[in-house]
Design a protein around this motif. Structure first.
Motif, PDB file in Angstrom:
ATOM      1  N   GLY A 135      11.659  52.725  46.745  1.00 54.34           N
ATOM      2  CA  GLY A 135      12.781  52.310  47.573  1.00 54.34           C
ATOM      3  C   GLY A 135      13.116  53.384  48.586  1.00 54.34           C
ATOM      4  O   GLY A 135      12.393  54.370  48.733  1.00 54.34           O
ATOM      5  N   ASN A 136      14.221  53.225  49.287  1.00 53.13           N
ATOM      6  CA  ASN A 136      14.659  54.255  50.237  1.00 53.13           C
ATOM      7  C   ASN A 136      15.644  55.206  49.559  1.00 53.13           C
ATOM      8  O   ASN A 136      16.653  55.620  50.137  1.00 53.13           O
ATOM      9  CB  ASN A 136      15.289  53.619  51.477  1.00 53.13           C
ATOM     10  N   PHE A 137      15.320  55.577  48.327  1.00 52.03           N
ATOM     11  CA  PHE A 137      16.201  56.421  47.529  1.00 52.03           C
ATOM     12  C   PHE A 137      15.397  57.102  46.434  1.00 52.03           C
ATOM     13  O   PHE A 137      14.269  56.704  46.117  1.00 52.03           O
ATOM     14  CB  PHE A 137      17.327  55.588  46.905  1.00 52.03           C
ATOM     15  N   LEU A 138      15.994  58.131  45.845  1.00 52.40           N
ATOM     16  CA  LEU A 138      15.421  58.825  44.699  1.00 52.40           C
ATOM     17  C   LEU A 138      16.397  58.724  43.533  1.00 52.40           C
ATOM     18  O   LEU A 138      17.609  58.621  43.726  1.00 52.40           O
ATOM     19  CB  LEU A 138      15.156  60.291  45.034  1.00 52.40           C
ATOM     20  N   TRP A 139      15.865  58.786  42.318  1.00 51.02           N
ATOM     21  CA  TRP A 139      16.661  58.616  41.113  1.00 51.02           C
ATOM     22  C   TRP A 139      16.445  59.808  40.204  1.00 51.02           C
ATOM     23  O   TRP A 139      15.311  60.193  39.908  1.00 51.02           O
ATOM     24  CB  TRP A 139      16.251  57.333  40.397  1.00 51.02           C
ATOM     25  N   ILE A 140      17.553  60.410  39.774  1.00 49.17           N
ATOM     26  CA  ILE A 140      17.506  61.510  38.809  1.00 49.17           C
ATOM     27  C   ILE A 140      18.216  61.055  37.543  1.00 49.17           C
ATOM     28  O   ILE A 140      19.424  60.777  37.552  1.00 49.17           O
ATOM     29  CB  ILE A 140      18.165  62.781  39.374  1.00 49.17           C
ATOM     30  N   ARG A 141      17.464  60.972  36.462  1.00 49.31           N
ATOM     31  CA  ARG A 141      18.059  60.619  35.163  1.00 49.31           C
ATOM     32  C   ARG A 141      18.918  61.789  34.690  1.00 49.31           C
ATOM     33  O   ARG A 141      18.493  62.948  34.755  1.00 49.31           O
ATOM     34  CB  ARG A 141      16.952  60.316  34.169  1.00 49.31           C
ATOM     35  N   ALA A 142      20.143  61.487  34.247  1.00 53.31           N
ATOM     36  CA  ALA A 142      21.042  62.561  33.837  1.00 53.31           C
ATOM     37  C   ALA A 142      22.022  62.046  32.791  1.00 53.31           C
ATOM     38  O   ALA A 142      22.567  60.944  32.932  1.00 53.31           O
ATOM     39  CB  ALA A 142      21.820  63.096  35.042  1.00 53.31           C
ATOM     40  N   ASP A 143      22.240  62.839  31.745  1.00 50.95           N
ATOM     41  CA  ASP A 143      23.292  62.490  30.794  1.00 50.95           C
ATOM     42  C   ASP A 143      24.645  62.795  31.439  1.00 50.95           C
ATOM     43  O   ASP A 143      24.721  63.314  32.552  1.00 50.95           O
ATOM     44  CB  ASP A 143      23.111  63.243  29.477  1.00 50.95           C
ATOM     45  N   ASP A 144      25.711  62.459  30.745  1.00 53.74           N
ATOM     46  CA  ASP A 144      27.036  62.571  31.352  1.00 53.74           C
ATOM     47  C   ASP A 144      27.386  63.999  31.757  1.00 53.74           C
ATOM     48  O   ASP A 144      28.038  64.228  32.781  1.00 53.74           O
ATOM     49  CB  ASP A 144      28.100  62.014  30.412  1.00 53.74           C
ATOM     50  N   HIS A 145      26.953  64.983  30.943  1.00 59.98           N
ATOM     51  CA  HIS A 145      27.269  66.375  31.277  1.00 59.98           C
ATOM     52  C   HIS A 145      26.570  66.796  32.564  1.00 59.98           C
ATOM     53  O   HIS A 145      27.195  67.346  33.484  1.00 59.98           O
ATOM     54  CB  HIS A 145      26.865  67.304  30.133  1.00 59.98           C
ATOM     55  N   LEU A 146      25.261  66.550  32.639  1.00 62.15           N
ATOM     56  CA  LEU A 146      24.520  66.902  33.847  1.00 62.15           C
ATOM     57  C   LEU A 146      25.024  66.105  35.036  1.00 62.15           C
ATOM     58  O   LEU A 146      25.165  66.628  36.147  1.00 62.15           O
ATOM     59  CB  LEU A 146      23.027  66.649  33.629  1.00 62.15           C
ATOM     60  N   LEU A 147      25.325  64.823  34.804  1.00 57.41           N
ATOM     61  CA  LEU A 147      25.800  63.971  35.886  1.00 57.41           C
ATOM     62  C   LEU A 147      27.095  64.512  36.473  1.00 57.41           C
ATOM     63  O   LEU A 147      27.263  64.595  37.698  1.00 57.41           O
ATOM     64  CB  LEU A 147      25.998  62.545  35.369  1.00 57.41           C
ATOM     65  N   ALA A 148      28.030  64.891  35.611  1.00 55.25           N
ATOM     66  CA  ALA A 148      29.308  65.428  36.093  1.00 55.25           C
ATOM     67  C   ALA A 148      29.096  66.715  36.889  1.00 55.25           C
ATOM     68  O   ALA A 148      29.737  66.935  37.926  1.00 55.25           O
ATOM     69  CB  ALA A 148      30.243  65.680  34.914  1.00 55.25           C
ATOM     70  N   THR A 149      28.179  67.550  36.401  1.00 56.54           N
ATOM     71  CA  THR A 149      27.885  68.799  37.104  1.00 56.54           C
ATOM     72  C   THR A 149      27.328  68.529  38.490  1.00 56.54           C
ATOM     73  O   THR A 149      27.743  69.143  39.484  1.00 56.54           O
ATOM     74  CB  THR A 149      26.886  69.638  36.288  1.00 56.54           C
ATOM     75  N   LEU A 150      26.369  67.605  38.557  1.00 57.41           N
ATOM     76  CA  LEU A 150      25.743  67.299  39.836  1.00 57.41           C
ATOM     77  C   LEU A 150      26.724  66.651  40.806  1.00 57.41           C
ATOM     78  O   LEU A 150      26.786  67.022  41.982  1.00 57.41           O
ATOM     79  CB  LEU A 150      24.542  66.378  39.625  1.00 57.41           C
TER      80      LEU A 150
END
Length: 369
Positions: A309-324
């Motif tokens: 697609g015209n996007f990238l996906w980074i799998r992240a748990d809630d802790h990593l997601l909040a940090t990012l």
């Protein structure tokens, strides 16, 4: 009795929403840019200005906005038919592919019917299904962030009416191969409508996903769903379409909200088809940037599935997601977070993409095991 007293009186009955509506989660759109220094990468829209031909068509049609549009979208359907090698009777249009999908669910599903789709996938799927009174059946993605077609086939029951296949999948970007869909179609009943949702098909490398038109010609229960919102850059005008067997397409046209696709949108879509070469050049630039970003992120240590697609996906748990998300917010970069799953980053202009790469490089050491 005053109005306020009437509204708060204990014996006053007020209108209530249907249970299916009251319990619906709201669709969460990508956040909008609020300043010149913000990189708006939360919505998978084109970061190019409209195609010149489309903008000219809208300007030329602006003087007719006091008139209703052609509700049957005859010109657009005929132009699409020529473009795709089908007939106008096989095409239904609507306000974006999500509008056409609502026509599909409304046209095929009664209360209690099942609609099967992968999860996580397009957020509007469960909303539209529940709104129709049908039952959403979510099948978890496989380990490669793609559709688990075996599990989806196993989930089919006598109540199954529609199956949604999103390729490339939003938000993970993983496509479904032609061979896998072909085998899947042989495994499911022919009275189930299998919708191949290809909102991002123009961004996919040749051969990475299905030849959906070939599958449609072989299997009359296939419906192809596409949009002008992404690669063609008409997200603000709302126009999408479906290709389906004539009887199905006619039903979709009947369930459509009258005059839902404006005359400006129809003219812009026709002009965009005629400017296909320029659109393809823009798509090629996005593919190049997508590959550049993915390669650099992999060098940094991020583990990505190849996106089409015209996007990238980074799998992240809630802790990593909040940090990012906190880091992106502080850097003025708007991305799309999916609680419990990960973050989707739209590929934009090189300068914005470089900001993403610098931020993720700075966070690699502290956020990746």
């Amino acid at each position: 009795m005053t109005r306020d007293q009437l509204l708060t009186a204990p014996d006053t009955a007020l209108p209530s929403l249907r249970g299916a509506v009251a319990g619906l989660p709201p669709y969460v759109p990508g956040r909008r840019s609020a300043g010149l220094d913000i990189a708006a990468l939360a919505s998978n829209e084109s970061h190019y200005e409209p195609l010149p031909a489309a903008a000219a068509a809208v300007a030329a049609a602006a003087g007719t906005m006091n008139r209703y549009p052609d509700s049957a979208a005859v010109e657009l359907r005929e132009r699409l038919a020529t473009h795709l090698g089908v007939t106008a009777a096989e095409i239904a249009v609507g306000p974006g592919s999500v509008g056409v999908l609502q026509q599909i669910i409304t046209g095929l599903c009664d209360a209690g019917d099942d609609v099967i789709f992968a999860w996580r996938s397009f957020e509007a799927y469960p909303i539209l299904v529940e709104l129709a009174g049908a039952r959403p059946v979510r099948i978890p993605l496989d380990d490669a962030e793609g559709h688990d077609l075996d599990a989806m086939a196993a989930a089919v029951t006598a109540r199954t009416k529609v199956i949604l296949l999103c390729t490339p999948n939003n938000p993970t970007g993983v496509p479904i191969s032609h061979e896998c869909i072909e085998a899947f179609l042989r495994a499911v009943r022919s009275d189930i409508l299998v919708v191949i949702d290809e909102a991002y098909v123009e961004y996919a490398e040749a051969g990475s996903g299905p030849d959906s038109l070939a599958l449609y010609r072989q299997h009359p229960n296939v419906c192809i769903l596409r949009t002008f919102s992404k690669a063609y850059g008409l997200a603000g005008l709302r126009v999408g379409y479906a290709v389906a067997a004539p009887a199905i397409a006619e039903g979709l046209r009947r369930t459509a909200l009258p005059f839902a696709v404006s005359a400006l949108a129809q003219k812009a879509a026709v002009a965009s088809l005629d400017a296909g070469g320029e659109m393809e050049a823009r798509v090629a630039a996005v593919r190049q940037e997508r590959a550049r970003m993915a390669a650099e992120l992999e060098v940094q240590g991020w583990r990505l599935q190849p996106s089409q697609g015209n996007f990238l996906w980074i799998r992240a748990d809630d802790h990593l997601l909040a940090t990012l998300v906190d880091a992106f917010d502080r850097a003025g970069i708007m991305v799309r977070a999916y609680q419990g799953d990960g973050v989707r980053i739209t590929v934009a202009a090189p300068a914005s993409n470089d900001r993403v790469l610098r931020l993720l490089e700075a966070h690699t050491a502290s956020t990746i095991d």
